[in-house]
Design a protein around this motif. Structure first.
Motif, PDB file in Angstrom:
ATOM      1  N   CYS A  99       1.004  -1.313   0.003  1.00 50.64           N
ATOM      2  CA  CYS A  99      -0.007  -0.049  -0.016  1.00 50.64           C
ATOM      3  C   CYS A  99       0.793   1.409  -0.058  1.00 50.64           C
ATOM      4  O   CYS A  99       0.468   2.217  -0.454  1.00 50.64           O
ATOM      5  N   ALA A 100       2.232   1.166   0.540  1.00 51.62           N
ATOM      6  CA  ALA A 100       2.773   2.388   0.870  1.00 51.62           C
ATOM      7  C   ALA A 100       3.683   2.781  -0.688  1.00 51.62           C
ATOM      8  O   ALA A 100       3.613   3.631  -1.021  1.00 51.62           O
ATOM      9  N   ARG A 101       3.919   1.559  -1.351  1.00 51.02           N
ATOM     10  CA  ARG A 101       4.264   1.734  -2.681  1.00 51.02           C
ATOM     11  C   ARG A 101       3.305   2.126  -3.634  1.00 51.02           C
ATOM     12  O   ARG A 101       3.629   3.107  -4.429  1.00 51.02           O
ATOM     13  N   TRP A 102       2.274   1.538  -3.566  1.00 56.06           N
ATOM     14  CA  TRP A 102       1.036   2.188  -4.459  1.00 56.06           C
ATOM     15  C   TRP A 102       0.746   3.607  -3.940  1.00 56.06           C
ATOM     16  O   TRP A 102       0.420   4.279  -4.906  1.00 56.06           O
ATOM     17  N   ALA A 103       0.942   3.919  -2.713  1.00 57.07           N
ATOM     18  CA  ALA A 103       0.804   5.370  -2.372  1.00 57.07           C
ATOM     19  C   ALA A 103       1.603   6.242  -3.256  1.00 57.07           C
ATOM     20  O   ALA A 103       1.385   7.329  -3.626  1.00 57.07           O
ATOM     21  N   ALA A 104       2.973   5.735  -3.031  1.00 58.01           N
ATOM     22  CA  ALA A 104       3.836   6.730  -3.910  1.00 58.01           C
ATOM     23  C   ALA A 104       3.749   6.851  -5.211  1.00 58.01           C
ATOM     24  O   ALA A 104       3.777   7.718  -6.102  1.00 58.01           O
ATOM     25  N   ALA A 106       0.924   6.687  -6.338  1.00 57.00           N
ATOM     26  CA  ALA A 106      -0.185   7.371  -7.071  1.00 57.00           C
ATOM     27  C   ALA A 106       0.018   8.973  -6.726  1.00 57.00           C
ATOM     28  O   ALA A 106      -0.866   9.883  -6.807  1.00 57.00           O
ATOM     29  N   GLY A 107       1.368   9.304  -6.124  1.00 59.26           N
ATOM     30  CA  GLY A 107       1.607  10.773  -6.057  1.00 59.26           C
ATOM     31  C   GLY A 107       1.335  11.353  -4.649  1.00 59.26           C
ATOM     32  O   GLY A 107       1.500  12.267  -4.458  1.00 59.26           O
ATOM     33  N   ALA A 108       0.979  10.360  -3.828  1.00 53.16           N
ATOM     34  CA  ALA A 108       0.726  10.895  -2.193  1.00 53.16           C
ATOM     35  C   ALA A 108       1.909  11.258  -1.706  1.00 53.16           C
ATOM     36  O   ALA A 108       2.954  10.863  -1.916  1.00 53.16           O
ATOM     37  N   ARG A 109       1.772  12.444  -0.836  1.00 47.93           N
ATOM     38  CA  ARG A 109       3.119  13.096  -0.190  1.00 47.93           C
ATOM     39  C   ARG A 109       3.219  12.521   1.156  1.00 47.93           C
ATOM     40  O   ARG A 109       4.353  12.625   1.824  1.00 47.93           O
ATOM     41  N   GLN A 110       2.318  11.631   1.692  1.00 45.71           N
ATOM     42  CA  GLN A 110       2.400  11.102   3.029  1.00 45.71           C
ATOM     43  C   GLN A 110       1.821   9.512   3.217  1.00 45.71           C
ATOM     44  O   GLN A 110       0.767   9.381   2.629  1.00 45.71           O
ATOM     45  N   PHE A 111       2.395   8.829   3.897  1.00 42.38           N
ATOM     46  CA  PHE A 111       1.835   7.721   4.321  1.00 42.38           C
ATOM     47  C   PHE A 111       1.872   7.322   5.782  1.00 42.38           C
ATOM     48  O   PHE A 111       3.046   7.660   6.558  1.00 42.38           O
ATOM     49  N   ILE A 112       0.934   7.214   6.337  1.00 42.99           N
ATOM     50  CA  ILE A 112       0.701   6.972   7.874  1.00 42.99           C
ATOM     51  C   ILE A 112       0.298   5.451   8.176  1.00 42.99           C
ATOM     52  O   ILE A 112      -0.686   4.964   7.542  1.00 42.99           O
ATOM     53  N   SER A 141       9.967   2.955   0.845  1.00 43.13           N
ATOM     54  CA  SER A 141       8.906   2.956  -0.109  1.00 43.13           C
ATOM     55  C   SER A 141       9.166   4.040  -0.949  1.00 43.13           C
ATOM     56  O   SER A 141       8.024   4.050  -2.008  1.00 43.13           O
ATOM     57  N   GLY A 142       9.799   5.156  -0.823  1.00 43.53           N
ATOM     58  CA  GLY A 142       9.809   6.234  -1.648  1.00 43.53           C
ATOM     59  C   GLY A 142       8.882   7.366  -1.585  1.00 43.53           C
ATOM     60  O   GLY A 142       8.770   8.321  -2.073  1.00 43.53           O
ATOM     61  N   ILE A 143       8.100   7.022  -0.250  1.00 47.63           N
ATOM     62  CA  ILE A 143       7.062   8.211  -0.022  1.00 47.63           C
ATOM     63  C   ILE A 143       7.830   9.202   0.689  1.00 47.63           C
ATOM     64  O   ILE A 143       8.784   9.294   1.512  1.00 47.63           O
ATOM     65  N   PRO A 144       7.480  10.544   0.432  1.00 42.51           N
ATOM     66  CA  PRO A 144       8.229  11.723   0.967  1.00 42.51           C
ATOM     67  C   PRO A 144       7.658  11.846   2.486  1.00 42.51           C
ATOM     68  O   PRO A 144       8.925  12.213   3.277  1.00 42.51           O
ATOM     69  N   ARG A 207       8.869  16.687   5.594  1.00 41.24           N
ATOM     70  CA  ARG A 207       9.210  15.447   5.027  1.00 41.24           C
ATOM     71  C   ARG A 207      10.305  14.689   6.107  1.00 41.24           C
ATOM     72  O   ARG A 207      10.679  15.279   6.957  1.00 41.24           O
ATOM     73  N   GLY A 208      10.029  13.366   5.704  1.00 43.29           N
ATOM     74  CA  GLY A 208      10.897  12.621   6.650  1.00 43.29           C
ATOM     75  C   GLY A 208      10.157  11.458   7.234  1.00 43.29           C
ATOM     76  O   GLY A 208       9.165  11.213   6.907  1.00 43.29           O
ATOM     77  N   ARG A 209      10.694  10.659   8.040  1.00 45.67           N
ATOM     78  CA  ARG A 209      10.152   9.590   8.962  1.00 45.67           C
ATOM     79  C   ARG A 209      10.233   9.873  10.312  1.00 45.67           C
ATOM     80  O   ARG A 209      11.101  10.446  10.952  1.00 45.67           O
TER      81      ARG A 209
END
Length: 237
Positions: A99-104, A106-112, A141-144, A207-209
């Motif tokens: 899901c995180a990969r798919w979020a990235a 899809a252009g999402a800027r954040q994954f929670i 995952s590459g998510i910002p 941005r970040g983790r």
């Protein structure tokens, strides 16, 4: 006015997912879209989209949601999957990471992601090791922006009974009396509070983790409430 976010929620039928749906009722700063494999029982006043799809098609569903933020409240238990560790890992690791990969994509800027206190890829306990390995994979995952929530015992009414958690809830009111200092992160937290923190974090743009335990979740809520009060004050000037 705060930015109106498009939030895509996976795991909407669980304890935290249901709480996120309730928390969005009446809010005009969030447009909620749930991706689910089955129909959801929505609370009164809920104004949201529900995209029904098998997990094998969730990449397309998440893309169709056009999310700013993707929230994963996915999670199962060994008991729910009949003691099958591979089946547990397929949800709590593989599907969450996908899901995180798919979020990235899809252009999402954040994954929670809702993880667990004590998550550690080196943990001896299978549950905590799986959660820790998922966290490590999410970092790649590459998510910002990645927010990892690490609650302890989650309070709230679940659809299914969990005997160990039922017993723990009986003593939950006493836990804050003994869990101080470094043990504060093990304090029980209500699913509604976690949901409130999720929506608060969804408005943060750095941005970040970031890892959020009991105290960090409450701080996120206080920050967001303060910012919303400033927005309201400016609106009436």
């Amino acid at each position: 006015m705060s930015e109106r976010l498009r939030v895509c929620l996976v795991g909407a039928g669980g304890l935290v997912g249901s709480a996120v749906i309730r928390a969005c009722v009446g809010r005009d700063d969030v447009r909620l879209v749930a991706v689910s494999r089955r129909e959801l029982a929505l609370p009164p006043g809920a104004r949201m989209e529900v995209l029904l799809a098998d997990p094998s098609s969730w990449a397309d569903a998440i893309a169709a949601a056009r999310p700013t933020v993707v929230v994963s409240a996915l999670g199962t238990t060994i008991r729910q999957v009949g003691g099958d560790e591979a089946a547990f890992r397929a949800v709590d690791h593989d599907l969450v990471v996908a899901c995180a990969r798919w979020a990235a994509e899809a252009g999402a800027r954040q994954f929670i992601a809702v993880s667990a206190i004590g998550a550690d890829p080196r943990a001896k306990a299978f549950y905590l090791r799986t959660k820790g390995e998922a966290e490590a994979a999410l970092t790649k995952s590459g998510i910002p922006r990645l927010d990892l929530l690490q609650p302890s015992l989650l309070l709230g009414r679940r659809a299914e009974r969990r005997t160990a958690e039922d017993l723990a809830r009986l003593v939950a009111p006493l836990m804050p009396l003994v869990l101080h200092g470094g043990l504060r992160r093990y304090r029980p937290i209500h699913a509604d509070t976690v949901a409130e923190a999720i929506l608060a974090l969804a408005h943060e743009k750095a941005r970040g983790r970031f890892i959020h335990d009991y105290d960090a979740l409450h701080r996120a809520i206080r920050r967001h409430n303060f910012e919303r009060s400033l927005d309201r004050a400016k609106a009436v000037e």
